[in-house]
Design a protein around this motif. Structure first.
Motif, mmCIF file in Angstrom:
data_model
loop_
_atom_site.group_PDB
_atom_site.id
_atom_site.type_symbol
_atom_site.label_atom_id
_atom_site.label_comp_id
_atom_site.label_asym_id
_atom_site.label_seq_id
_atom_site.Cartn_x
_atom_site.Cartn_y
_atom_site.Cartn_z
ATOM 1 N N VAL A 56 0.832 -1.211 0.000
ATOM 2 C CA VAL A 56 0.000 0.000 0.000
ATOM 3 C C VAL A 56 0.866 1.259 0.000
ATOM 4 O O VAL A 56 0.416 2.309 -0.465
ATOM 5 C CB VAL A 56 -1.018 0.027 1.168
ATOM 6 N N ILE A 76 -1.429 -1.455 -8.722
ATOM 7 C CA ILE A 76 -1.327 -2.515 -9.741
ATOM 8 C C ILE A 76 0.089 -2.688 -10.315
ATOM 9 O O ILE A 76 0.567 -3.827 -10.413
ATOM 10 C CB ILE A 76 -2.388 -2.307 -10.855
ATOM 11 N N PRO A 77 0.794 -1.616 -10.700
ATOM 12 C CA PRO A 77 2.149 -1.845 -11.223
ATOM 13 C C PRO A 77 3.061 -2.560 -10.225
ATOM 14 O O PRO A 77 3.902 -3.363 -10.614
ATOM 15 C CB PRO A 77 2.655 -0.423 -11.516
ATOM 16 N N HIS A 78 2.865 -2.272 -8.949
ATOM 17 C CA HIS A 78 3.665 -2.927 -7.914
ATOM 18 C C HIS A 78 3.212 -4.370 -7.723
ATOM 19 O O HIS A 78 4.027 -5.245 -7.434
ATOM 20 C CB HIS A 78 3.569 -2.140 -6.609
ATOM 21 N N LEU A 79 1.918 -4.612 -7.887
ATOM 22 C CA LEU A 79 1.391 -5.987 -7.839
ATOM 23 C C LEU A 79 2.023 -6.817 -8.953
ATOM 24 O O LEU A 79 2.440 -7.959 -8.725
ATOM 25 C CB LEU A 79 -0.135 -5.940 -7.994
ATOM 26 N N ARG A 80 2.100 -6.236 -10.157
ATOM 27 C CA ARG A 80 2.716 -6.973 -11.277
ATOM 28 C C ARG A 80 4.147 -7.361 -10.941
ATOM 29 O O ARG A 80 4.584 -8.483 -11.197
ATOM 30 C CB ARG A 80 2.710 -6.106 -12.547
ATOM 31 N N ARG A 81 4.903 -6.427 -10.363
ATOM 32 C CA ARG A 81 6.300 -6.726 -10.040
ATOM 33 C C ARG A 81 6.408 -7.699 -8.866
ATOM 34 O O ARG A 81 7.325 -8.522 -8.810
ATOM 35 C CB ARG A 81 7.052 -5.417 -9.784
ATOM 36 N N GLY A 111 -5.324 -0.001 -1.291
ATOM 37 C CA GLY A 111 -4.483 1.012 -1.930
ATOM 38 C C GLY A 111 -4.943 1.455 -3.304
ATOM 39 O O GLY A 111 -4.503 2.502 -3.782
ATOM 40 N N GLY A 112 -5.829 0.683 -3.949
ATOM 41 C CA GLY A 112 -6.388 1.094 -5.228
ATOM 42 C C GLY A 112 -5.549 0.708 -6.430
ATOM 43 O O GLY A 112 -4.499 0.059 -6.306
ATOM 44 N N SER A 113 -6.007 1.130 -7.601
ATOM 45 C CA SER A 113 -5.377 0.700 -8.853
ATOM 46 C C SER A 113 -3.933 1.201 -8.964
ATOM 47 O O SER A 113 -3.142 0.671 -9.739
ATOM 48 C CB SER A 113 -6.190 1.164 -10.056
ATOM 49 N N ILE A 114 -3.609 2.203 -8.171
ATOM 50 C CA ILE A 114 -2.247 2.729 -8.172
ATOM 51 C C ILE A 114 -1.258 1.663 -7.694
ATOM 52 O O ILE A 114 -0.045 1.737 -7.958
ATOM 53 C CB ILE A 114 -2.194 3.995 -7.279
ATOM 54 N N ARG A 166 3.624 1.256 -1.692
ATOM 55 C CA ARG A 166 4.158 1.194 -3.048
ATOM 56 C C ARG A 166 5.688 1.322 -3.099
ATOM 57 O O ARG A 166 6.233 2.136 -3.822
ATOM 58 C CB ARG A 166 3.508 2.289 -3.912
ATOM 59 N N PHE A 170 -2.109 -9.825 -1.460
ATOM 60 C CA PHE A 170 -2.123 -8.860 -2.567
ATOM 61 C C PHE A 170 -3.514 -8.239 -2.727
ATOM 62 O O PHE A 170 -3.649 -7.047 -3.031
ATOM 63 C CB PHE A 170 -1.737 -9.547 -3.889
ATOM 64 N N LEU A 191 -4.381 -4.379 -2.723
ATOM 65 C CA LEU A 191 -4.978 -3.774 -3.919
ATOM 66 C C LEU A 191 -6.253 -3.022 -3.582
ATOM 67 O O LEU A 191 -6.463 -1.889 -4.038
ATOM 68 C CB LEU A 191 -5.267 -4.879 -4.939
#
Lengths: 121, 121, 121, 121, 121, 121
Positions: free
Chosen positions: D61, D101-106, D96-99, D63, D89, D93
């Motif tokens: 959260v 998502i890039p960190h979720l991918r990594r 913390g919201g869609s912001i 990031r 996760f 998500l």
């Protein structure tokens, strides 16, 4: 902290009371963090006044009203002048953007409260 | 900035090139903001060195690697010593928490890069 | 939430009333988000208690007093003990830094409010 | 960390090397903070696995890619299963919201890297 | 802003009074920032209504209640309809996550306050 | 994303690949969140272009490079002009402060990459 928040005396009373509750709970990590937090602002290669100014600007850009109140009080005790306060506020405002403005207003209200108390002493 | 980021020279090249693109676009608000940003760190009631230290600690707690790099360079130019750097880092770390540590590591890498460049000059 | 905020009953009343206004407005994205938010903390590979603890520490490091209040209440219902609460708080404090402290104080005040209500029941 | 970041081995090498530089600098506040950070995740009323999960969701959260990498590694060592990872996760998500998502991918890429290493061992 | 915060009239009174104190202090950087902030929302390639909507969603994801109040008022003056408000709120909620919800509740309370004032005019 | 990041093609390849991994994991909360995220930007009371501009400015003030890249691409597809892009950037910069500048530079680099691709098509 809303616009119509309590006085610095209220802030200090709540802060002291809750710090005592936290300390009494006996969590070693938390109690050591509090001790470390205190040490951080002691004189070293940088003086106390400089360190408190660093604490104040950090609190502004992170937009924490209680932290701002605390460091405004401490900076005031260390002799930061109104002109210096506004230059710290300017760095905080430019780094952090207009989102800092509501916190700037409350910081200025705190500074006025401290100056009024000094004037009436 | 990742762990295996570019050099300070790379940072400066990209920064200068993009600042020129931004300036050339002619947006008055943005161009005035950039001018104001520059003014913020000029000497006033507080000296340039103090203001750059305020900018550095703000960048650390907000966790912006490029901003940290910029202010590490500027603080180094203003004569901030390694001991002073670490005291600024300590305030940033205690205020901002362990989430600041990856940025602290990269700040230290930048500082070592600057010290190495000085040593080889 | 300021230092002199309302009770948990006040918090719940405002929360329920505004949730009803939001639901009645009929925005499909928002209503689905609220439904999804509820589902997130249901038992799965991890139990409800663990998920609520994850929600609480997230709320602390993001410094959202209302979110902290909500998850303190839910954790308390799920049987999180005072010692466990303080260990969650310790993670939040070390990860998020001293900027979390004002929120920690208010979290502890909420916990005391819940313990007092239990004691008087 | 960009999309095309280094391996976990690169991450660990940089982390170890810079931690040594920081330790050698001898700033007492920073060194104590690092010691305290380590203690925070030791077993207490909550077990190590739970504490590492709290550290992971906090990192998501907030990031911080390096912090996520660190806690994904530690959670994996503590036996967190893929299903449990995805539930952590999910909390990160939704909070913390869609912001996020890039960190979720990594984070997922890191998890796949760890699973692949386990498979080839 | 807590759940039991003051009215929009209170907000405006405090805002005006503190802006006057700040202006009177004569810090050139701060005063220019305030002027620039005002300019930012003037009509250009994008209209005023669009810019105020951009300001509102930014305030939501950054979770600044006073900034939200200000832009809700301005959007309302520019003719943003309730349906449009909720779509802005939906973007803010999905981008920023459940941590935005307490601020969404207060934004909706502000919108109801404005609608009620219009109805009684 | 560092200064010397990959191309938009790299960004899209990683994004697509990891989204497939995430979807395949079958976590219902996460998969519903992704679906909801997509819906949020569909036409309603506000048009798609306006919603994408809201997504872009939110990504700027939250300082998420990948999110900025995504919304710059989508805004470009929806016909946002360079002048309009810079006015969105101006709101993001003034609201979020100088800490946004490194992200602004990378956003401008992305915009130039898109304009160059259009010119060479």
């Amino acid at each position: 902290m809303s616009n119509t928040t309590g006085s610095i005396a209220d802030f200090n009373e709540f802060r002291t009371r809750m710090n005592e509750s936290i300390f009494a709970a006996g969590n070693l990590t938390i109690n050591r963090f509090f001790a470390l937090d205190g040490r951080t602002y002691e004189a070293g290669a940088l003086g106390v006044k400089t360190k408190e100014m660093l604490g104040l600007v950090s609190s502004m850009v992170l937009r924490c009203d209680d932290c701002i109140t605390y460091h405004v009080i401490r900076c005031h005790e260390e002799g930061v002048t109104p002109e210096e306060f506004y230059e710290i506020f300017a760095v905080g405002l430019v780094v952090g953007g207009s989102i800092v403005i509501p916190h700037l207003r409350r910081a200025v209200a705190r500074l006025e409260e401290l100056e009024a108390a000094k004037g009436s002493a």
